[in-house]
Motif scaffolding. Structure first.
Motif, mmCIF file in Angstrom:
data_model
loop_
_atom_site.group_PDB
_atom_site.id
_atom_site.type_symbol
_atom_site.label_atom_id
_atom_site.label_comp_id
_atom_site.label_asym_id
_atom_site.label_seq_id
_atom_site.Cartn_x
_atom_site.Cartn_y
_atom_site.Cartn_z
ATOM 1 N N GLU A 186 7.826 -11.996 7.651
ATOM 2 C CA GLU A 186 7.865 -12.651 6.339
ATOM 3 C C GLU A 186 8.566 -14.008 6.394
ATOM 4 O O GLU A 186 8.412 -14.814 5.473
ATOM 5 N N PRO B 41 5.137 -14.969 3.078
ATOM 6 C CA PRO B 41 4.486 -13.691 2.777
ATOM 7 C C PRO B 41 2.963 -13.828 2.749
ATOM 8 O O PRO B 41 2.428 -14.891 2.415
ATOM 9 N N THR C 191 1.629 -8.609 4.793
ATOM 10 C CA THR C 191 3.062 -8.285 4.778
ATOM 11 C C THR C 191 3.452 -7.635 3.452
ATOM 12 O O THR C 191 4.339 -6.778 3.404
ATOM 13 N N GLU D 249 11.928 -2.561 8.893
ATOM 14 C CA GLU D 249 12.391 -3.626 7.994
ATOM 15 C C GLU D 249 12.780 -4.885 8.767
ATOM 16 O O GLU D 249 12.508 -6.008 8.319
ATOM 17 N N ALA E 245 5.162 -4.560 -5.551
ATOM 18 C CA ALA E 245 4.670 -5.185 -4.323
ATOM 19 C C ALA E 245 3.143 -5.082 -4.235
ATOM 20 O O ALA E 245 2.467 -6.047 -3.855
ATOM 21 N N ARG F 151 5.425 -4.175 2.997
ATOM 22 C CA ARG F 151 6.642 -4.148 2.186
ATOM 23 C C ARG F 151 6.556 -3.037 1.132
ATOM 24 O O ARG F 151 7.532 -2.305 0.895
ATOM 25 N N THR G 60 5.542 -3.263 12.997
ATOM 26 C CA THR G 60 6.190 -2.720 11.796
ATOM 27 C C THR G 60 5.496 -1.431 11.358
ATOM 28 O O THR G 60 6.148 -0.422 11.052
ATOM 29 N N LEU H 241 9.553 -6.577 9.888
ATOM 30 C CA LEU H 241 8.846 -7.184 8.759
ATOM 31 C C LEU H 241 9.547 -8.458 8.294
ATOM 32 O O LEU H 241 8.889 -9.439 7.916
#
Length: 395
Positions: free
Chosen positions: A58, A62, A66, A51, A86, A70, A38, A54
């Motif tokens: 996830e 999470p 991660t 995305e 986040a 994000r 990622t 990821l």
């Protein structure tokens, strides 16, 4: 830090990707491998791919890692509030995560929350003092907040810790130059060039700072090194030609300009230097100088300098009758002011041209615009505007 993250931190991106691919081939749900891929997709600007990767990571739940990725994705998409939340979610789980404090600080500064940004960046530096980027960004924000001494101290700490970190030298030099501390700014750049010899951005900045100090020798040395390193860079070559002219090396400057033209390299700055060469000849080749300025105007449709200089040249070319070139000078200077209405130089020259035409009212209007601009009172431009204003007041 796992082995994959260690490879990323060391800049071994290809090896990190190869190792991650191997792990995913054996286990398609390998979370660490998905996270690393990622990050690599983000480096390449592949947001949709990042995305998707990821989301797979996830799906297993999470983690702070991660969460950081994000937040990075949200920041790249311009979703500052999402990114900030986040980072704060990561800190709720791991209050000592330096990357989260750093990311939070960067989001806060973009939202003009400077005090909170400074607090977050300071915490990031405390947690990871060896991370030069964290300290560099802290220094930048301190400077932007007007905390100049603290900002410069942070930048000095960066170069002491990471002597090849070029942006820190540039930022410190710029901050010092903004305070007219050109001697100190030059010393910073020279220190950087000792650590990273012939670095183009440092050389370019050293040329500018040395010119501000009227240190032609250092400027010329820096410009020569940059021009040798970038033989087809129009700006680097034009800068060298201008410094040659400042040193009275007219033929050498002309050679640089003509050599670039023979290679199909042209710019407004090169043509301006060429025009100065022609005017400096004995006798001056005014027709060739005018043609060079005209070409410069064409090469930079939004540039004002060539037009301004051509207007000045037309005002001083000896002619019979004396005002032979005056109408054309006015036209050219009007074009210069159209291109850069906020610049005082073409406005003042246009005022001088109108004064020579006997159009005192128009000249007074223009010179008052110049004097209303935030000009330092010790500059030649301000002195000239004041002199013209007084002359017109007596007319």
């Amino acid at each position: 830090m796992n082995s994959l993250e260690s490879l990323l931190a060391a800049g071994q991106l290809a090896q990190a990707k190869a190792e991650a691919d191997k792990l995913l081939a054996a286990n398609p749900a390998h979370r660490e491998a998905l996270v690393v891929l990622t990050k690599l997709a983000l480096v390449e600007g592949k947001l949709p791919q990042a995305e998707a990767l990821l989301a797979k990571a996830e799906a297993q739940g999470p983690t702070p890692e991660t969460g950081l990725v994000r937040a990075n994705i949200a920041a790249q998409k311009g979703q500052l509030d999402v990114a900030l939340q986040a980072y704060q979610d990561v800190l709720a789980k791991d209050p000592n995560r330096a990357e989260a404090h750093f990311g939070r600080g960067m989001m806060l500064i973009k939202q003009d929350q400077t005090p909170q940004a400074l607090e977050a960046l300071t915490q990031a530096v405390k947690l990871q003092p060896q991370q030069a980027v964290f300290r560099f960004r802290l220094g930048q924000v301190q400077l932007e907040a007007g905390r100049t001494d603290e900002g410069l101290a942070s930048l000095r700490a960066v170069v002491a810790q990471a002597p090849r970190f070029v942006p820190a030298y540039l930022a410190a030099s710029h901050a010092l130059s903004a305070q007219d501390a050109y001697v100190e700014a030059r010393a910073v750049l020279e220190q950087g060039l000792q650590a990273v010899p012939y670095q183009p951005r440092l050389l370019a900045s050293l040329t500018v700072v040395s010119m501000a100090l009227r240190d032609l020798r250092t400027s010329y040395q820096a410009a020569s090194a940059l021009a040798a390193q970038r033989p087809k860079d129009a700006d680097a070559q034009a800068n060298l030609a201008q410094l040659m002219l400042a040193r009275g090396q007219v033929e050498q400057a002309k050679y640089v300009c003509q050599s670039m033209a023979s290679q199909g390299v042209a710019s407004e700055s090169l043509k301006m230097a060429e025009a100065t060469c022609y005017e400096s000849q004995e006798p001056p080749a005014y027709d060739k100088a005018v043609a060079a300025y005209e070409q410069g105007m064409g090469l930079s449709p939004d540039g004002w300098r060539a037009a301004n200089n051509l207007g000045q040249l037309l005002l001083r070319i000896p002619a019979e009758p004396a005002d032979k070139h005056l109408p054309r000078a006015v036209t050219v200077l009007e074009e210069a002011t159209r291109r850069a209405p906020e610049r005082p130089e073409p406005l003042l020259n246009l005022a001088l041209a109108h004064a020579r035409q006997g159009k005192d009212a128009k000249a007074k209007e223009l010179v008052q615009k110049v004097l209303a601009m935030p000009l330092a009172e010790d500059t030649d431009l301000h002195h000239e505007a004041v002199r013209l204003s007084k002359t017109l007041a007596k007319a």
